[in-house]
Design an enzyme around this catalytic site. Structure first.
Site, PDB file in Angstrom:
ATOM      1  N   ASP A 196     -26.751 -15.885 -16.583  1.00  0.00           N
ATOM      2  CA  ASP A 196     -28.974 -15.840 -15.542  1.00  0.00           C
ATOM      3  C   ASP A 196     -29.475 -14.803 -15.946  1.00  0.00           C
ATOM      4  OD1 ASP A 196     -28.644 -18.598 -14.977  1.00  0.00           O
ATOM      5  OD2 ASP A 196     -28.240 -17.901 -12.812  1.00  0.00           O
TER       6      ASP A 196
ATOM      7  N   ALA B 141     -32.665 -18.217 -25.538  1.00  0.00           N
ATOM      8  CA  ALA B 141     -31.100 -17.828 -25.238  1.00  0.00           C
ATOM      9  C   ALA B 141     -30.418 -19.316 -26.017  1.00  0.00           C
ATOM     10  CB  ALA B 141     -30.458 -17.026 -24.148  1.00  0.00           C
ATOM     11  N   ALA B 142     -30.302 -20.033 -25.450  1.00  0.00           N
ATOM     12  CA  ALA B 142     -29.253 -21.529 -25.089  1.00  0.00           C
ATOM     13  C   ALA B 142     -29.859 -22.376 -26.706  1.00  0.00           C
ATOM     14  CB  ALA B 142     -29.569 -21.979 -24.300  1.00  0.00           C
TER      15      ALA B 142
ATOM     16  N   ALA C 102     -36.924 -22.036 -27.281  1.00  0.00           N
ATOM     17  CA  ALA C 102     -36.303 -21.008 -28.638  1.00  0.00           C
ATOM     18  C   ALA C 102     -35.838 -19.488 -27.670  1.00  0.00           C
ATOM     19  CB  ALA C 102     -37.877 -20.634 -29.168  1.00  0.00           C
TER      20      ALA C 102
ATOM     21  N   TYR D 225       0.669  -1.244  -0.009  1.00  0.00           N
ATOM     22  CA  TYR D 225      -0.149  -0.169  -0.138  1.00  0.00           C
ATOM     23  C   TYR D 225       0.428   0.864   0.084  1.00  0.00           C
ATOM     24  CZ  TYR D 225      -4.589   3.206   0.927  1.00  0.00           C
ATOM     25  OH  TYR D 225      -5.614   3.704   0.097  1.00  0.00           O
TER      26      TYR D 225
ATOM     27  N   LYS E 216     -20.479 -20.668  -9.378  1.00  0.00           N
ATOM     28  CA  LYS E 216     -20.183 -20.312 -11.030  1.00  0.00           C
ATOM     29  C   LYS E 216     -18.022 -19.843 -11.060  1.00  0.00           C
ATOM     30  CE  LYS E 216     -20.668 -20.467 -15.619  1.00  0.00           C
ATOM     31  NZ  LYS E 216     -22.186 -20.282 -16.045  1.00  0.00           N
TER      32      LYS E 216
ATOM     33  N   ASN F  80     -32.934 -29.387 -18.123  1.00  0.00           N
ATOM     34  CA  ASN F  80     -32.398 -30.521 -16.804  1.00  0.00           C
ATOM     35  C   ASN F  80     -33.826 -29.625 -15.422  1.00  0.00           C
ATOM     36  OD1 ASN F  80     -30.271 -31.669 -16.116  1.00  0.00           O
ATOM     37  ND2 ASN F  80     -28.819 -30.085 -16.774  1.00  0.00           N
TER      38      ASN F  80
ATOM     39  N   ASP G  58     -24.430 -18.742 -20.719  1.00  0.00           N
ATOM     40  CA  ASP G  58     -26.686 -19.424 -20.795  1.00  0.00           C
ATOM     41  C   ASP G  58     -26.680 -20.103 -22.219  1.00  0.00           C
ATOM     42  OD1 ASP G  58     -26.350 -19.744 -18.722  1.00  0.00           O
ATOM     43  OD2 ASP G  58     -27.592 -17.268 -18.221  1.00  0.00           O
TER      44      ASP G  58
END
Length: 767
Positions: free
Chosen positions: A139, A199-200, A197, A41, A96, A288, A164
């Site tokens: 997400d 995003a994935a 239909a 510092y 994640k 899933n 995703d």
């Protein structure tokens, strides 16, 4: 309490204890002295600040930015939970971050942004972007996710990816390339049905097209049915995949289709639909936790089926963890300004090609396979395959360089590969492999001290995780009371035995008769046998001996010698073994290291040391690793003529003469054994020169026991052991007061030991 309620409570406790959350910040520099703090510092920190002011690129040189990714969400599409808000999404984002770290050694800050406004979200991410080397969007609901990712990729100069969208696309595209090849078809010709239909689904279908799939051969469905050109109010993304065919429902779309890709909801595909598909159909049912059609039902319906799901309990799991850690690793390592299509496609090809290569034995062992081979049940690599870290990042990095988005191109690829290998270090991969392997064929494990709360907790976890089938020894009323306290369901698969109870008298006497038959000429009377068999450790050992159990664990509350004696008396040593020993597996920052002998032999002879090394090599192979063993001393290669040093030297000579194929050498000091560069420099003639040692064989119990406990306490390394070596049947002794986690790990070791001994027995019978 129901099973779901118990799992819910376990999840809450896991996240809350021993301290809240799943990730933390750890210093990477010294901070012990005033000098260290003055450099970290004020005033020392001013120097790098001024260098970065001159050139912003210096932030990669002087800060952690180059290995730091932000996992960012607004909580609008969290797993299967939907729009639960920014704060409620934080546990997922931390999770994640944990995956980034353990699979690719990438540090993460999770950022939860409390807005559903696209412009506000984009502005927030842009304002904090200077902190990070990359952005992982997570997400965020469609269609906003498309716009957010597009804008951020255009307006930032660091890698941005919405996992995703692209994670599933990359993994499933690799699987699809291989499945199409196995089916004897061509991407340009296959007819594809996409259920979903979001995003994935959109990202998957776009990527399939980039590998040759034709738009006219694709039918996409949403909750209203087939997306047709004549439907009104279509989003731009849906319009991109609108079909000209005059069909409305999934039944019609599936007729003569070659491929079904499910990113929707459970159980929408029926056996009748499968039967209308073309020969060698490909079904990726990725909803899933429950797929669009049950795996067992699907493979029963079509014998020519190639199938993948999102589940780990079936072949061909489409798991995003195969992609995002390694894609960002490659992007960060060349300081890519973006993750472009070329980089994603490079990851696809690398994954597809890896599935065609010979699978390391460690992976076969982890998944309970004799030999995984490229085929219908193996079209994509397994998540536990360590080669992912050394195959995917280089492919991504090369694509970044070739497509002109790499600011720091890699010049020495061998050095880069070595750096990636080093990142494979202490993230407990071996523990995950071990537990996974045990689950493949769980065995009956006797817990000889089940009326202790922590032992019972370990049995509960092991049973619930599918690691073993527990047999609980102890006072029945105490065990039942403790089971109620921890909500351990007393199901049909739970066996509770109190050897001292009247109910067990007949079995105790039967065991005593067997023991007396083998011990009557050693001064043991039948009465003494009956008395001994009422003791838990004798009873447990006899259960294993008689085949009423497959393995035993004891030692949590009893002194080591009192536990060893009944095991030696009843189970005894394996054929050809003259002395048992023990090893501990330490999960260290440099990877797994076995330390022997940590528990049994106080001052072994040279011959004993040689035998301990051979037994340790067997255990290392049991874990799917190649033994690279150093025989430890205070001396290096004859530098001392003291008897203790000569003993180790003699042991090495015995090993070199009798088992020249073993990678073992010494006598060596510990630092030379663990520092391969130093060993190569000073002793280039050594069999270990340039190699990464994974086992240390110590000259006596003092040194081995003290070393493993020192590593455990100072480095907070997980210790798995002591693992008993040389016994006829599986029996392992816990450390006094072992933790629940340690006992669960030892349960897995006992199960694996039983699996291996079963294999040997079956092999002997087949000769």
């Amino acid at each position: 309490m129901t099973s779901n309620e118990r799992k819910r409570r376990e999840a809450l406790v896991y996240h809350a204890k021993p301290k809240p959350g799943k990730i933390e910040v750890v210093p990477t520099k010294k901070y012990a002295t005033q000098r260290d703090l003055a450099l970290a510092y004020s005033p020392g920190v001013a120097a790098p600040c001024l260098e970065i002011e001159k050139d912003k690129n210096n932030s990669y040189k002087y800060t952690a930015k180059g290995n730091l990714v932000a996992v960012i969400s607004n909580g609008t599409a969290v797993l299967g939970l939907g729009d639960i808000g920014a704060e409620a999404s934080k546990p997922v984002m931390e999770g994640k971050g944990l995956l980034f770290k353990i699979f690719a050694d990438i540090d993460v800050f999770d950022i939860e942004v409390d807005t559903r406004n696209v412009e506000e979200f984009i502005a927030t991410v842009k304002n904090i972007a200077p902190t990070f080397g990359g952005i992982n969007l997570e997400d965020i609901k469609a269609p906003e996710a498309f716009e957010i990712e597009r804008r951020l990729k255009e307006e930032l100069d660091i890698p941005v990816m919405h996992d995703d969208q692209h994670g599933t696309a990359i993994i499933s595209a690799a699987a699809l390339l291989n499945a199409v090849e196995l089916a004897g078809k061509k991407m340009e010709e296959v007819r594809i049905v996409v259920s979903g239909a979001g995003a994935a689904a959109v990202s998957c279908t776009r990527l399939y097209k980039s590998f040759g799939a034709k738009a006219e051969n694709i039918v996409m469905l949403d909750s209203k049915g087939v997306i047709r050109e004549d439907r009104e109010n279509l989003t731009d993304e849906k319009r991109e995949f609108a079909s000209h065919r005059k069909i409305d429902v999934l039944d019609d779309a599936m007729k003569d289709a070659d491929v079904f890709v499910g990113l929707s909801v459970a159980d929408i595909v029926t056996p009748a639909m499968l039967l209308t598909m073309a020969d060698n159909p490909i079904v990726f049912a990725m909803a899933n936790p429950d797929p669009e059609i049950d795996y067992d039902l699907a493979v029963k319906t079509r014998k020519d089926l190639i199938m993948a799901t999102g589940r780990s309990d079936h072949p061909n799991q489409v798991n995003n963890v195969l992609g995002f850690p390694f894609i960002f690793r490659g992007a960060l390592d060349v300081r890519a300004t973006k993750i472009n299509e070329e980089m994603k496609k490079a990851a696809v090809r690398a994954l597809a090609n890896l599935a065609k290569e010979a699978v390391p034995e460690q992976v076969n062992i982890a998944y309970g396979e004799t030999k995984l081979n490229f085929g219908r049940d193996y079209i994509i690599p397994k998540p536990f395959d360590a080669r992912l870290l050394t195959e995917i990042p280089p492919a991504v990095a090369k694509a970044a360089m070739e497509s002109g988005v790499a600011k720091e191109p890699i010049e020495d690829w061998q050095r880069y590969e070595d750096e990636l290998y080093e990142r494979l270090g202490g993230d407990n991969k071996i523990t995950r492999l071990m537990l996974n392997r045990a689950k493949m064929n769980p065995k009956r494990v006797v817990y000889a001290e089940a009326d202790h709360l922590d032992v019972l907790k370990a049995a509960q976890i092991s049973r619930d995780e599918g690691v073993c089938k527990p047999i609980l020894l102890g006072r029945r009323e105490v065990i039942l009371e403790l089971m109620e306290e921890i909500d351990f369901e007393n199901g049909d698969d739970i066996v509770i035995i109190d050897p001292k109870s009247d109910e067990q008298k007949e079995q105790v006497n039967a065991y005593a008769e067997k023991y007396w038959e083998t011990s009557q000429r050693k001064g043991v009377t039948l009465y003494e046998s009956q008395k001994l068999l009422r003791e838990r450790n004798y009873f447990a050992a006899m259960m294993v001996n008689a085949g009423d159990a497959d393995a035993l664990l004891s030692g949590y509350s009893r002194a080591y010698p009192t536990v060893v004696k009944p095991i030696l008396d009843l189970i005894g040593m394996a054929k050809g073994v003259s002395r048992i020993a023990a090893t501990n597996l330490m999960n260290t920052s440099r990877g797994p290291i076995f330390i022997s002998d940590t528990s049994i032999n106080i001052n072994p002879s040279a011959g004993d040391l040689a035998r301990i090394a051979k037994m340790t090599s067997y255990i290392i192979k049991m874990f799917g690793m190649e033994p690279v063993m150093a025989m430890i001393s205070y001396a290096n290669y004859g530098s001392s003529n003291h008897p203790e040093a000569r003993k180790v030297k003699d042991a090495v000579e015995i090993l070199h003469q009798r088992t020249p194929e073993l990678l073992v050498d010494g006598e060596l000091q510990v630092d030379f054994a663990l520092n391969k560069e130093m060993l190569q420099s000073k002793f280039p003639f050594s069999k270990l020169a340039g190699r990464k040692v994974n086992a240390l064989i110590f000259p006596n119990l003092d040194s081995a026991n003290s070393t493993y406990k020192l590593i455990k306490e100072l480095n907070k390394s997980d210790s798995i052991g002591p693992i008993m070596m040389g016994l006829k049947k599986p029996a392992h002794i816990l450390q006094l007061g072992a933790s629940v986690e340690e006992m669960v790990n030892m349960t897995a070791v006992a199960v694996i030991d039983a699996q291996e001994k079963d294999k040997k027995r079956q092999a002997a019978l087949s000769i």
